[in-house]
Write a protein that holds these residues in place. Structure first.
Motif, PDB file in Angstrom:
ATOM      1  N   LYS A 167       0.825  -1.207   0.000  1.00 54.10           N
ATOM      2  CA  LYS A 167       0.000   0.000   0.000  1.00 54.10           C
ATOM      3  C   LYS A 167       0.859   1.256   0.000  1.00 54.10           C
ATOM      4  CE  LYS A 167      -3.978   2.078   2.303  1.00 54.10           C
ATOM      5  NZ  LYS A 167      -4.999   1.925   3.364  1.00 54.10           N
ATOM      6  N   LEU A 168       1.947   1.251   0.786  1.00 55.82           N
ATOM      7  CA  LEU A 168       2.833   2.412   0.831  1.00 55.82           C
ATOM      8  C   LEU A 168       3.540   2.611  -0.506  1.00 55.82           C
ATOM      9  CD1 LEU A 168       4.176   4.673   2.421  1.00 55.82           C
ATOM     10  CD2 LEU A 168       5.862   3.023   3.239  1.00 55.82           C
ATOM     11  N   THR A 169       3.985   1.506  -1.118  1.00 56.28           N
ATOM     12  CA  THR A 169       4.654   1.594  -2.419  1.00 56.28           C
ATOM     13  C   THR A 169       3.718   2.154  -3.479  1.00 56.28           C
ATOM     14  OG1 THR A 169       6.081  -0.278  -1.865  1.00 56.28           O
ATOM     15  CG2 THR A 169       5.854   0.270  -4.191  1.00 56.28           C
ATOM     16  N   PRO A 225      15.097  -1.923  -2.985  1.00 55.99           N
ATOM     17  CA  PRO A 225      13.639  -1.726  -3.049  1.00 55.99           C
ATOM     18  C   PRO A 225      13.102  -0.788  -1.978  1.00 55.99           C
ATOM     19  CG  PRO A 225      14.211  -4.063  -3.226  1.00 55.99           C
ATOM     20  CD  PRO A 225      15.463  -3.347  -2.840  1.00 55.99           C
ATOM     21  N   SER A 226      13.853  -0.520  -0.914  1.00 52.09           N
ATOM     22  CA  SER A 226      13.370   0.378   0.131  1.00 52.09           C
ATOM     23  C   SER A 226      13.666   1.839  -0.172  1.00 52.09           C
ATOM     24  CB  SER A 226      14.015   0.010   1.478  1.00 52.09           C
ATOM     25  OG  SER A 226      15.427   0.140   1.407  1.00 52.09           O
ATOM     26  N   ALA A 239      14.766  11.997  -2.061  1.00 55.73           N
ATOM     27  CA  ALA A 239      15.049  10.576  -1.816  1.00 55.73           C
ATOM     28  C   ALA A 239      14.349  10.167  -0.528  1.00 55.73           C
ATOM     29  CB  ALA A 239      16.549  10.342  -1.712  1.00 55.73           C
ATOM     30  N   LEU A 240      13.709   9.017  -0.569  1.00 55.48           N
ATOM     31  CA  LEU A 240      12.934   8.529   0.566  1.00 55.48           C
ATOM     32  C   LEU A 240      13.349   7.097   0.861  1.00 55.48           C
ATOM     33  CD1 LEU A 240       9.254   9.248   1.235  1.00 55.48           C
ATOM     34  CD2 LEU A 240       9.938   6.863   1.152  1.00 55.48           C
ATOM     35  N   LEU A 241      13.758   6.847   2.108  1.00 55.19           N
ATOM     36  CA  LEU A 241      14.236   5.527   2.522  1.00 55.19           C
ATOM     37  C   LEU A 241      13.303   4.972   3.583  1.00 55.19           C
ATOM     38  CD1 LEU A 241      16.643   3.617   1.921  1.00 55.19           C
ATOM     39  CD2 LEU A 241      17.744   4.556   3.950  1.00 55.19           C
ATOM     40  N   GLN A 256      29.713  -2.676  -8.226  1.00 58.17           N
ATOM     41  CA  GLN A 256      28.706  -2.604  -9.275  1.00 58.17           C
ATOM     42  C   GLN A 256      27.339  -2.255  -8.691  1.00 58.17           C
ATOM     43  OE1 GLN A 256      29.324  -3.143 -12.827  1.00 58.17           O
ATOM     44  NE2 GLN A 256      27.414  -2.009 -12.664  1.00 58.17           N
ATOM     45  N   TRP A 257      27.023  -2.823  -7.519  1.00 60.38           N
ATOM     46  CA  TRP A 257      25.750  -2.493  -6.862  1.00 60.38           C
ATOM     47  C   TRP A 257      25.726  -1.026  -6.454  1.00 60.38           C
ATOM     48  CZ3 TRP A 257      24.782  -1.017  -1.708  1.00 60.38           C
ATOM     49  CH2 TRP A 257      23.429  -0.960  -1.366  1.00 60.38           C
ATOM     50  N   LEU A 258      26.840  -0.507  -5.954  1.00 61.29           N
ATOM     51  CA  LEU A 258      26.900   0.903  -5.566  1.00 61.29           C
ATOM     52  C   LEU A 258      26.739   1.815  -6.778  1.00 61.29           C
ATOM     53  CD1 LEU A 258      29.768   0.846  -2.916  1.00 61.29           C
ATOM     54  CD2 LEU A 258      27.347   1.284  -2.508  1.00 61.29           C
ATOM     55  N   ILE A 259      27.245   1.393  -7.945  1.00 59.47           N
ATOM     56  CA  ILE A 259      27.061   2.184  -9.170  1.00 59.47           C
ATOM     57  C   ILE A 259      25.576   2.277  -9.514  1.00 59.47           C
ATOM     58  CG2 ILE A 259      27.509   2.232 -11.651  1.00 59.47           C
ATOM     59  CD1 ILE A 259      30.218   0.988 -11.115  1.00 59.47           C
ATOM     60  N   TYR A 260      24.870   1.138  -9.422  1.00 60.10           N
ATOM     61  CA  TYR A 260      23.420   1.146  -9.669  1.00 60.10           C
ATOM     62  C   TYR A 260      22.709   2.067  -8.673  1.00 60.10           C
ATOM     63  CZ  TYR A 260      24.203  -2.968 -12.618  1.00 60.10           C
ATOM     64  OH  TYR A 260      24.638  -3.829 -13.597  1.00 60.10           O
ATOM     65  N   LEU A 261      23.139   2.018  -7.410  1.00 56.72           N
ATOM     66  CA  LEU A 261      22.509   2.835  -6.382  1.00 56.72           C
ATOM     67  C   LEU A 261      22.749   4.323  -6.637  1.00 56.72           C
ATOM     68  CD1 LEU A 261      20.862   2.430  -3.777  1.00 56.72           C
ATOM     69  CD2 LEU A 261      23.009   2.590  -2.506  1.00 56.72           C
ATOM     70  N   LEU A 262      23.975   4.674  -7.030  1.00 58.57           N
ATOM     71  CA  LEU A 262      24.274   6.076  -7.337  1.00 58.57           C
ATOM     72  C   LEU A 262      23.509   6.549  -8.567  1.00 58.57           C
ATOM     73  CD1 LEU A 262      28.130   6.173  -6.675  1.00 58.57           C
ATOM     74  CD2 LEU A 262      26.331   7.176  -5.271  1.00 58.57           C
ATOM     75  N   THR A 263      23.310   5.655  -9.532  1.00 57.67           N
ATOM     76  CA  THR A 263      22.535   6.013 -10.715  1.00 57.67           C
ATOM     77  C   THR A 263      21.091   6.344 -10.345  1.00 57.67           C
ATOM     78  OG1 THR A 263      23.930   4.575 -12.074  1.00 57.67           O
ATOM     79  CG2 THR A 263      21.825   5.253 -13.003  1.00 57.67           C
TER      80      THR A 263
END
Length: 330
Positions: free
Chosen positions: A35-37, A52-53, A65-67, A288-295
């Protein structure tokens, strides 16, 4: 839904029809997240594929940005009006409580200044020391002894293993802001099944080390460069029982430490080069995961990312995959 005890009914075998998810059911957390998503996506937020969070929204020159952690939410943005509108939307939908500026979140203390952001878990650390009776203990200079290695056979089995398990679980959460105890806690977490007094003594050594600096944490400078660099290392065949190696890495964004890990490798490496190369591969996956996160945060890493390793053979394998045919099994 079966009727609760004490509820009288004239009709036998009567049941209740469940029309909504109740707080505490197994389905409640999933329904709440869905529901929140949906509410955030209707408002224009994009859900991050790397995390996903994390939800982000870019409107003109503003960015939000919302975490999310269950029902606790952190909001950061460049436009105060956009943030206020977001809080109003959430309040209309879910009746939220605005706690103001970030000071304390999930046991992590945040101290903001013009120079940057400091994260620590001082209160959480003092609570652990008080619970285990180490507030007046003599501080130790290091979290673990370099010469002593833990085994699953030395010592006497603990009569109350839950004490050790509870302590290790709290120390694991403490590594969120204390990378200096990551290796020691990784060693202790291997013996939560059948802990012995020698492992408990090693855990008490970690507590004595924390007693000397309970407020130590991480500092993120506001003037740091947006540049990733990783450092990888491995301890070959460190475990005397399984002969598995240990992977260790840390990744910096500018001068700020953003990711680190100490973990035993899944397989046995036949050489130090193989152990180092596996550690390089794990570090690369994290980068590689951090690159996706920064993108997802609208940050592009244009320059090549440096990955440091102190093993020449592992570096040679990384530079030339074809030449080293004996590394196909890796």
């Amino acid at each position: 839904m079966v009727l609760p005890p004490g509820f009288e009914s004239d009709t036998p075998d009567q049941v209740c029809k469940l029309k909504r998810s109740l707080y505490g059911l197994k389905q409640a957390s999933r329904q709440w997240n869905a529901k929140l998503t949906k509410a955030l996506q209707v408002d224009g937020f994009q859900q991050s594929s790397a995390d996903p969070s994390l939800f982000t929204k870019a409107v003109d020159n503003s960015f939000i940005a919302l975490l999310i952690y269950v029902d606790d939410i952190l909001v950061a943005g460049t436009d105060s009006k956009q943030i206020q509108g977001l809080k109003q939307m959430l309040d209309d939908s879910f009746k939220i409580k605005d706690l103001g500026q970030l000071n304390y979140f999930l046991g992590i203390e945040a101290i903001r200044s013009p120079n940057g952001l400091n994260l620590c878990q001082r209160k959480y650390t003092l609570d652990i020391l008080q619970e285990n009776g180490f507030l007046d203990a003599k501080p130790a200079k290091t979290p673990c002894s370099q010469s002593h290695k833990l085994t699953s056979t030395d010592g006497i089995l603990l009569h109350k293993p839950e004490i050790f398990r509870r302590l290790v679980g709290k120390l694991l959460y403490l590594t969120n802001t204390r990378p200096d105890i990551a290796y020691a806690v990784q060693q202790l977490s291997q013996y939560v099944d059948k802990p012995r007094d020698t492992q408990l003594a090693a855990a008490h050594r970690v507590l004595r080390y924390l007693k000397g600096s309970p407020g130590k944490g991480l500092f993120y400078s506001s003037a740091s460069q947006i540049k990733l660099q990783g450092f990888s290392d491995s301890d070959w065949a460190n475990c005397t029982e399984t002969r598995k190696s240990i992977t260790g890495y840390c990744i910096y964004l500018g001068n700020s430490l953003v990711s680190w890990k100490t973990k035993k490798q899944a397989t046995v490496s036949k050489s130090s080069s193989e152990a180092e190369y596996r550690a390089l591969a794990s570090t690369f996956c994290e980068i590689q995961w951090l690159i996706y996160l920064l993108t997802d945060l609208n940050i592009q890493c244009s320059s090549p990312i440096a990955l440091f390793c102190d093993n020449r053979s592992a570096v040679a394998i990384g530079e030339n995959h074809v030449f080293h045919e004996r590394t196909k099994h890796i």
